[in-house]
Design an enzyme around this catalytic site. Structure first.
Site, PDB file in Angstrom:
ATOM      1  N   HIS A   1     -10.382  -4.994  10.309  1.00 37.03           N
ATOM      2  CA  HIS A   1     -10.926  -4.898   9.231  1.00 37.03           C
ATOM      3  C   HIS A   1     -12.342  -4.324   9.354  1.00 37.03           C
ATOM      4  O   HIS A   1     -13.274  -4.522   8.452  1.00 37.03           O
ATOM      5  CB  HIS A   1     -11.082  -6.351   8.503  1.00 37.03           C
ATOM      6  CG  HIS A   1      -9.890  -7.045   7.989  1.00 37.03           C
ATOM      7  ND1 HIS A   1      -8.841  -7.382   8.949  1.00 37.03           N
ATOM      8  CD2 HIS A   1      -9.364  -7.186   6.875  1.00 37.03           C
ATOM      9  CE1 HIS A   1      -7.838  -7.740   8.255  1.00 37.03           C
ATOM     10  NE2 HIS A   1      -8.183  -7.821   6.755  1.00 37.03           N
TER      11      HIS A   1
ATOM     12  N   GLU B   1       0.696  -1.139   0.011  1.00 36.42           N
ATOM     13  CA  GLU B   1      -0.027  -0.135  -0.008  1.00 36.42           C
ATOM     14  C   GLU B   1       0.908   1.133  -0.208  1.00 36.42           C
ATOM     15  O   GLU B   1       0.634   2.377  -0.634  1.00 36.42           O
ATOM     16  CB  GLU B   1      -1.008  -0.099   1.385  1.00 36.42           C
ATOM     17  CG  GLU B   1      -2.131  -0.977   0.956  1.00 36.42           C
ATOM     18  CD  GLU B   1      -1.778  -2.441   1.334  1.00 36.42           C
ATOM     19  OE1 GLU B   1      -0.607  -2.768   1.948  1.00 36.42           O
ATOM     20  OE2 GLU B   1      -2.630  -3.293   1.359  1.00 36.42           O
TER      21      GLU B   1
END
Lengths: 358, 325
Positions: B129, B60
């Site tokens: 998450h 990322e």
């Protein structure tokens, strides 16, 4: 680099890395020569050696003159912020800048002002920015660690170690997707090789075969910590080779060597041959920043030994009688720009809240 | 108009912009050959080709940094961050570089980079998450932040985000992905910075966004049955904030509840509450209420997650409390 071996005060680890670099350079040059293929004919340097010698010297003298002015201002308490100088490392921007086109991209470190100078843009907006003036490249908002100039492909010097590698990789990606032959150079230090971001970008540079050159200035210290205490393996080019980049190890104090290996890497990138990692051995003969003497974590003898390898002095000797006049000319030009920039107005305080968004 | 899920509407916006502008390309983890973890990029590789829709490694920080460079070099990249939770490994690129480049360059370098992602809980995805991290992105100036609550807004806001010359983080909610609603056919743009009053009311205004807009509408029905009229305002864009719509509603109802799924401390509710009380103090008839996640990581077990995340019961209690004291 052999000349330091006999009487060098360097540690055995450092010596080993220099021996190793030397050996790897020979191998790398061999590999480069073997891998150039049909594009090799395009490699012919655009300048004669003598012209380059003068250009390198001018570039290095200009950079040193800028640093001398900045150091004087900083010592007098007249310069805001941190000042990271690159004395002793001038050969790298001089050689690298000469191998790039105006429309190629560059990102560099907080010590990267030399690359901005060497890219060829006008000096005044650069100096004005470093002095925090409204007419500076960033209107006084960026300062020396954040120099941007789209017209000359300068996509930022950067205050975060390793962070600018992604920017350059992205610009290289854009060049590839746009089907242009522009390339991107990113300059990082040895310390940046310990940032995960750099590893991520090296992987993607190989994955996408990006027209990217990573020029790693290995000045043997990550800020104040030697490689022996910060790198599990001091063979930095070896890391890049592990990701699959083309690699070379060179004497970073030799602008001609920098120019040659950069030209090869640039040509490879332009012609679809993918990314190159260049590990350039060099040394900062001044402190990490203005408040660091550069001594303590390094011995005075070590610094002196490297000072004796100053590319500026070597090229002055090479140019002989021509050198003093060239140096005086560059120094006078830099002095004049500083005087002009110093007299410029600072930014309007009301500008502080503007340009957060386009 | 067509019935579309939020996933389909997001995909439609990407198609619309890929078709319209050759500078746009879409990239991220599993987006090309797989079609996206949540199918947001389904079929794009087939229809637009490998130069426009690109898989990345799980990197990322690297790929957001590359998005910045590509945007500076004339492209309009659209990066997908599979979960907004993963932005935390790329915060230097997001907040030190992407958000600041335009400013640091004195306005000379635009960064037309869009980051599409999704967040939110209620699905037992646990602490790494399930998060809503918009407050982190808002804390540092330089990023526009957009959170659609329905399919039409997903299409229109994403198109506007991609056309914007600034970095925009577009945050879907995983609970809304399958939610279908009417979406305008053809080109559809919802300008950034415009809130929408989704239900008119007179007693109290509920300012909210993303998944909690639907919850707020349900709560407004229940409140109405108890004699309290709740106005529901979907903020849609948190930066820039639509202050005009906010001020008009506060001036109308004089009571405010701000609800979001993210944590309370240093969050959007606390921030907006400060802005409202400092600018419209005389308009307020009651203390501003903020409904947010408890300040604990999002737990896994349903019994625990139900306590940490905002619920209809907590929203209703806040709305009724703002009116009845």
């Amino acid at each position: 680099m052999q000349e330091v071996r006999g009487s060098s005060p360097l540690s055995s680890t450092t010596l080993f890395s220099i021996f190793f670099a030397d050996a790897c350079l020979r191998v790398a040059v061999l590999i480069l020569n073997l891998s150039l293929g049909p594009h090799a004919c395009k490699l012919a340097p655009p300048m004669e050696t003598s012209q380059r010698d003068e250009q390198f010297y001018r570039s290095m003298v200009r950079m040193r003159a800028v640093e001398t002015e900045l150091l004087a201002l900083s010592s007098a308490g007249q310069l805001r912020g941190s000042l990271h100088l690159a004395q002793g490392q001038e050969a790298l921007p001089a050689g690298a800048g000469a191998a790039l086109r105006k429309d190629d991209y560059v990102t560099a470190t907080y010590r990267g002002h030399g690359y901005v100078l060497a890219k060829g843009g006008p000096l005044l907006p650069i100096i004005a920015e470093i002095l925090g003036k409204a007419a500076g490249l960033g209107g006084g908002k960026g300062g020396k660690m954040h120099l941007f100039d789209l017209e000359y492909g300068i996509l930022g010097t950067n205050g975060i170690v390793g962070a600018a590698v992604g920017t350059a990789a992205g610009a290289a990606w854009a060049a590839q997707l746009q089907k242009t032959d522009r390339v991107a150079l990113t300059v990082c230090g040895d310390g940046a090789l310990n940032q995960g971001h750099v590893s991520e970008c090296m992987n993607m540079a190989v994955l996408y075969q990006l027209p990217l050159i990573i020029l790693c200035e290995n000045n043997l210290y990550s800020e104040m910590t030697p490689l022996s205490r910060s790198h599990g393996d001091v063979n930095l080019a070896g890391r890049a080779a592990g990701f699959g980049l083309n690699t070379a190890q060179i004497d970073g104090n030799d602008p001609e060597a920098v120019y040659q290996v950069m030209s090869e890497a640039v040509n490879r990138a332009r012609t679809g041959g993918g990314p190159t990692f260049i590990e350039a051995a060099t040394y900062r003969t001044i402190g990490h920043y203005q408040a660091d003497s550069g001594i303590g974590y390094r011995t005075a003898e070590e610094v002196e030994a490297w000072r004796a390898k100053s590319p500026l002095d070597h090229w002055a000797a090479k140019l002989g009688k021509r050198a003093p006049a060239i140096a005086a000319e560059e120094q006078a030009a830099v002095r004049a720009v500083f005087e002009e920039a110093w007299a410029l107005p600072g930014p309007d305080p009301l500008a502080a809240g503007t340009q957060v968004f386009a | 108009m067509s019935q579309m899920s939020v996933v389909e509407a997001t995909n439609a916006a990407l198609r619309q912009e890929l078709t319209r502008d050759p500078k746009v390309f879409v990239y991220g983890e599993d987006v090309a050959h797989y079609g996206g973890m949540f199918r947001v990029t389904d079929g794009l590789l087939r229809d637009f080709g490998a130069d426009r829709v690109i898989d990345t490694p799980i990197s990322e920080s690297g790929f957001l940094g590359m998005g910045l460079g590509a945007a500076m070099a004339g492209m309009r990249p659209v990066a997908e961050l599979m979960f907004i939770d993963f932005s935390l490994v790329a915060m230097d690129q997001l907040l030190n570089n992407i958000a600041k480049t335009h400013y640091m360059s004195g306005g000379s370098v635009p960064v037309p980079l869009t980051i599409i992602t999704q967040g939110g809980g209620y699905r037992g995805a646990a602490a790494q998450h399930s998060q809503m991290l918009e407050a982190l992105l808002l804390h540092l100036p330089g990023l526009k932040v957009v959170l659609p609550s329905n399919a039409a807004d997903a299409k229109g806001l994403l198109a506007a985000a991609i056309r914007d010359d600034n970095p925009v983080v577009f945050i879907n909610h995983k609970q809304l992905f399958g939610a279908k609603s009417e979406v305008p056919d053809g080109e559809h743009i919802v300008p950034l910075g415009q809130a929408r009053t989704v239900r008119e009311g007179t007693d109290v205004t509920l300012f909210t966004y993303s998944y909690l807009v639907g919850m707020g509408m349900q709560v407004a029905e229940e409140a109405a049955a108890q004699g309290v009229s709740v106005e529901v305002v979907d903020l849609r864009t948190l930066n820039p904030l639509d202050w005009d719509t906010i001020a008009a509603s506060v001036t109308k109802t004089h009571r405010v509840v701000i609800a979001h799924e993210a944590h309370m401390r240093c969050g959007v509710g606390v921030d907006l509450s400060h802005q409202i009380q400092s600018r419209l103090f005389d308009e307020l008839d009651a203390p501003i209420q903020v409904v947010a996640a408890l300040d604990a990581p999002i737990p896994f077990a349903k019994e625990l997650e139900d306590v940490v995340l905002p619920s209809p019961a907590r929203l209703l209690e806040a709305c009724l409390g703002a009116v009845r004291g």
